[in-house]
Design a protein around this motif. Structure first.
Motif, mmCIF file in Angstrom:
data_model
loop_
_atom_site.group_PDB
_atom_site.id
_atom_site.type_symbol
_atom_site.label_atom_id
_atom_site.label_comp_id
_atom_site.label_asym_id
_atom_site.label_seq_id
_atom_site.Cartn_x
_atom_site.Cartn_y
_atom_site.Cartn_z
ATOM 1 N N VAL A 90 -11.248 7.365 9.262
ATOM 2 C CA VAL A 90 -10.644 6.368 8.582
ATOM 3 C C VAL A 90 -10.808 5.093 9.276
ATOM 4 N N ALA A 91 -11.080 3.958 8.627
ATOM 5 C CA ALA A 91 -11.215 2.830 9.261
ATOM 6 C C ALA A 91 -9.835 1.963 9.174
ATOM 7 N N LEU A 92 -9.079 1.515 10.223
ATOM 8 C CA LEU A 92 -7.918 0.987 10.282
ATOM 9 C C LEU A 92 -8.240 -0.507 10.406
ATOM 10 N N LEU A 93 -8.040 -1.212 9.400
ATOM 11 C CA LEU A 93 -8.211 -2.598 9.560
ATOM 12 C C LEU A 93 -7.195 -3.607 9.981
ATOM 13 N N ILE A 152 -10.166 -6.731 2.704
ATOM 14 C CA ILE A 152 -10.296 -6.377 1.173
ATOM 15 C C ILE A 152 -12.015 -6.593 0.881
ATOM 16 N N GLN A 153 -12.498 -7.770 1.304
ATOM 17 C CA GLN A 153 -13.969 -8.063 0.693
ATOM 18 C C GLN A 153 -14.769 -7.016 1.568
ATOM 19 N N ALA A 154 -14.572 -6.721 2.730
ATOM 20 C CA ALA A 154 -15.120 -5.799 3.630
ATOM 21 C C ALA A 154 -15.217 -4.206 2.889
ATOM 22 N N GLY A 155 -14.144 -4.109 2.192
ATOM 23 C CA GLY A 155 -13.945 -2.606 1.402
ATOM 24 C C GLY A 155 -12.916 -1.971 2.002
ATOM 25 N N GLY A 156 -12.164 -2.648 2.961
ATOM 26 C CA GLY A 156 -10.801 -1.636 3.763
ATOM 27 C C GLY A 156 -9.896 -1.074 2.888
ATOM 28 N N THR A 157 -9.578 0.195 3.092
ATOM 29 C CA THR A 157 -8.461 0.829 2.211
ATOM 30 C C THR A 157 -7.298 1.295 2.934
ATOM 31 N N VAL A 158 -7.249 0.914 4.126
ATOM 32 C CA VAL A 158 -6.138 1.121 5.144
ATOM 33 C C VAL A 158 -5.763 -0.163 5.887
ATOM 34 N N VAL A 159 -4.846 -0.687 5.846
ATOM 35 C CA VAL A 159 -4.495 -1.891 6.626
ATOM 36 C C VAL A 159 -3.613 -1.677 7.660
ATOM 37 N N GLY A 160 -3.769 -2.412 8.716
ATOM 38 C CA GLY A 160 -2.579 -2.434 9.891
ATOM 39 C C GLY A 160 -2.219 -3.875 9.869
ATOM 40 N N GLY A 209 -0.542 -10.005 -0.880
ATOM 41 C CA GLY A 209 -1.830 -10.219 -1.246
ATOM 42 C C GLY A 209 -2.542 -8.737 -1.206
ATOM 43 N N LEU A 210 -1.994 -7.603 -0.936
ATOM 44 C CA LEU A 210 -2.572 -6.419 -0.663
ATOM 45 C C LEU A 210 -2.826 -5.915 -2.186
ATOM 46 N N PRO A 211 -3.888 -5.301 -2.613
ATOM 47 C CA PRO A 211 -3.678 -4.382 -3.870
ATOM 48 C C PRO A 211 -3.060 -3.364 -3.433
ATOM 49 N N GLU A 212 -2.418 -2.611 -4.562
ATOM 50 C CA GLU A 212 -1.467 -1.483 -4.409
ATOM 51 C C GLU A 212 -2.074 -0.397 -3.844
ATOM 52 N N SER A 213 -3.412 -0.074 -4.083
ATOM 53 C CA SER A 213 -4.008 0.958 -3.734
ATOM 54 C C SER A 213 -4.287 0.990 -2.073
ATOM 55 N N VAL A 214 -4.250 -0.079 -1.475
ATOM 56 C CA VAL A 214 -4.449 -0.105 -0.045
ATOM 57 C C VAL A 214 -3.268 0.345 0.895
ATOM 58 N N ILE A 215 -3.306 1.295 1.527
ATOM 59 C CA ILE A 215 -2.488 1.793 2.532
ATOM 60 C C ILE A 215 -1.961 0.916 3.650
ATOM 61 N N ARG A 216 -0.623 0.673 3.745
ATOM 62 C CA ARG A 216 -0.389 -0.521 4.806
ATOM 63 C C ARG A 216 0.419 0.265 6.022
ATOM 64 N N ILE A 217 0.126 -0.322 7.222
ATOM 65 C CA ILE A 217 0.760 0.368 8.185
ATOM 66 C C ILE A 217 1.363 -0.891 8.930
ATOM 67 N N ALA A 218 2.569 -0.877 9.461
ATOM 68 C CA ALA A 218 3.277 -1.883 10.075
ATOM 69 C C ALA A 218 3.296 -1.814 11.631
ATOM 70 N N VAL A 219 2.498 -2.457 12.306
ATOM 71 C CA VAL A 219 2.167 -2.303 13.782
ATOM 72 C C VAL A 219 3.018 -3.442 14.703
ATOM 73 N N GLY A 220 3.926 -2.729 15.392
ATOM 74 C CA GLY A 220 4.477 -3.613 16.495
ATOM 75 C C GLY A 220 5.874 -3.938 16.047
ATOM 76 N N GLY A 221 6.952 -4.219 16.812
ATOM 77 C CA GLY A 221 8.123 -4.893 16.569
ATOM 78 C C GLY A 221 9.261 -3.979 16.154
#
Length: 275
Positions: A167-170, A182-190, A212-224
């Motif tokens: 899995v690529a974590l962008l 999103i343009q790159a095709g990312g589906t998991v975003v940190g 600004g994220l599509p509903e299908s994108v998995i979201r990871i909060a990093v830090g804090g």
């Protein structure tokens, strides 16, 4: 606040270290070995549990703050990882960068062997060699820092990660980087609250980015994240998972804090969404 580190210096150091490793083990050799590894563990399933999943980041040192003393022995990382899995942590992230975090690929391999959860390789990935190398040492997820990569390189590295079943974590820090991810095709975003080059923290980044994220994108909060309170805050803003490092590592009882975070993230009252 310490002076920021120049991005050019960070990237030069990364490329110098990659070149040294490639001189010892050729790209063709590491590429062939990476394709012979057992299949990656299922990181998506671990991220898409009900509630908010917990990822612990293991590192021997923190830039601007120095080493974490009890993690200076050969087996300390693996022992800590096993304890954290016992209290319910869903994924592990292991810092493999040597110069700023005192990490190594061997640390990641040891942590993977000591656990059964998916493994994130925490490093600045800018070259295809690093991706194959990470797979050889047990990575299931590989991060890409959108801010540090030109778009064509970002897309090329993402494709290579996925070609190995990982899995690529962008990782992004502002809405402009989200658009590129999103343009790159990312589906998991940190959504990373930490600056790349300093110890500046911007916890509010997730509120700017999630809309600004599509509903299908998995979201990871990093830090804090320092306590269950921050986990709940991030979950309420749409985080499917949180990544927590220093606050767990420097806690009086790392396992106790991790257990509390896991329990909060899996409690029925924790905000959750279906992807």
């Amino acid at each position: 606040m310490p002076a920021p580190i120049a991005v050019e210096n960070i990237l030069r150091d990364v490329l110098d270290d990659v070149a040294a490793r490639e001189a010892a083990v050729s790209f063709q050799d590491v590429k062939a070995r990476s394709r012979s590894m057992a299949p990656p563990r299922d990181a998506r399933a671990a991220l898409l549990r009900n509630g908010c999943s917990v990822i612990t980041e293991l590192k021997r040192a923190v830039p601007f703050k120095g080493p974490i003393p009890y993690l200076d022995s050969p087996h300390s990382m693996a022992n800590l990882a096993a304890n954290l899995e016992d209290v319910g942590v869903h994924l592990m992230a292991c810092q493999t960068e040597k110069r700023r975090f005192h990490g190594s690929l061997e640390d990641m391999a040891a942590v993977r062997e000591a656990t059964t959860v998916p493994m994130i390789c925490r490093d600045l990935i800018v070259d295809p060699y690093q991706i194959h190398e990470a797979r050889c040492y047990g990575a299931d997820v590989v991060p890409l820092q959108v801010a540090l990569l030109e778009q064509s390189r970002l897309e090329s590295l993402l494709d290579r990660i996925e070609s190995l079943g990982m899995v690529a974590l962008l990782e992004v820090r502002n809405p402009e980087e989200v658009d590129r991810a999103i343009q790159a095709g990312g589906t998991v975003v940190g959504i990373n609250a930490w600056s790349v080059t300093s110890d500046a923290l911007h916890r509010e980044a997730i509120a700017d980015i999630v809309p600004g994220l599509p509903e299908s994108v998995i979201r990871i909060a990093v830090g804090g994240v320092q306590s269950p309170k921050e986990l709940l805050s991030y979950a309420s803003l749409g985080a499917d998972a949180i990544m927590v490092g220093e606050s767990v590592l420097r806690a009086q009882s790392p396992s106790a804090l991790a257990r509390s975070l896991v329990a909060t993230g899996q409690h029925p009252a924790c905000p959750s969404r279906k992807v």
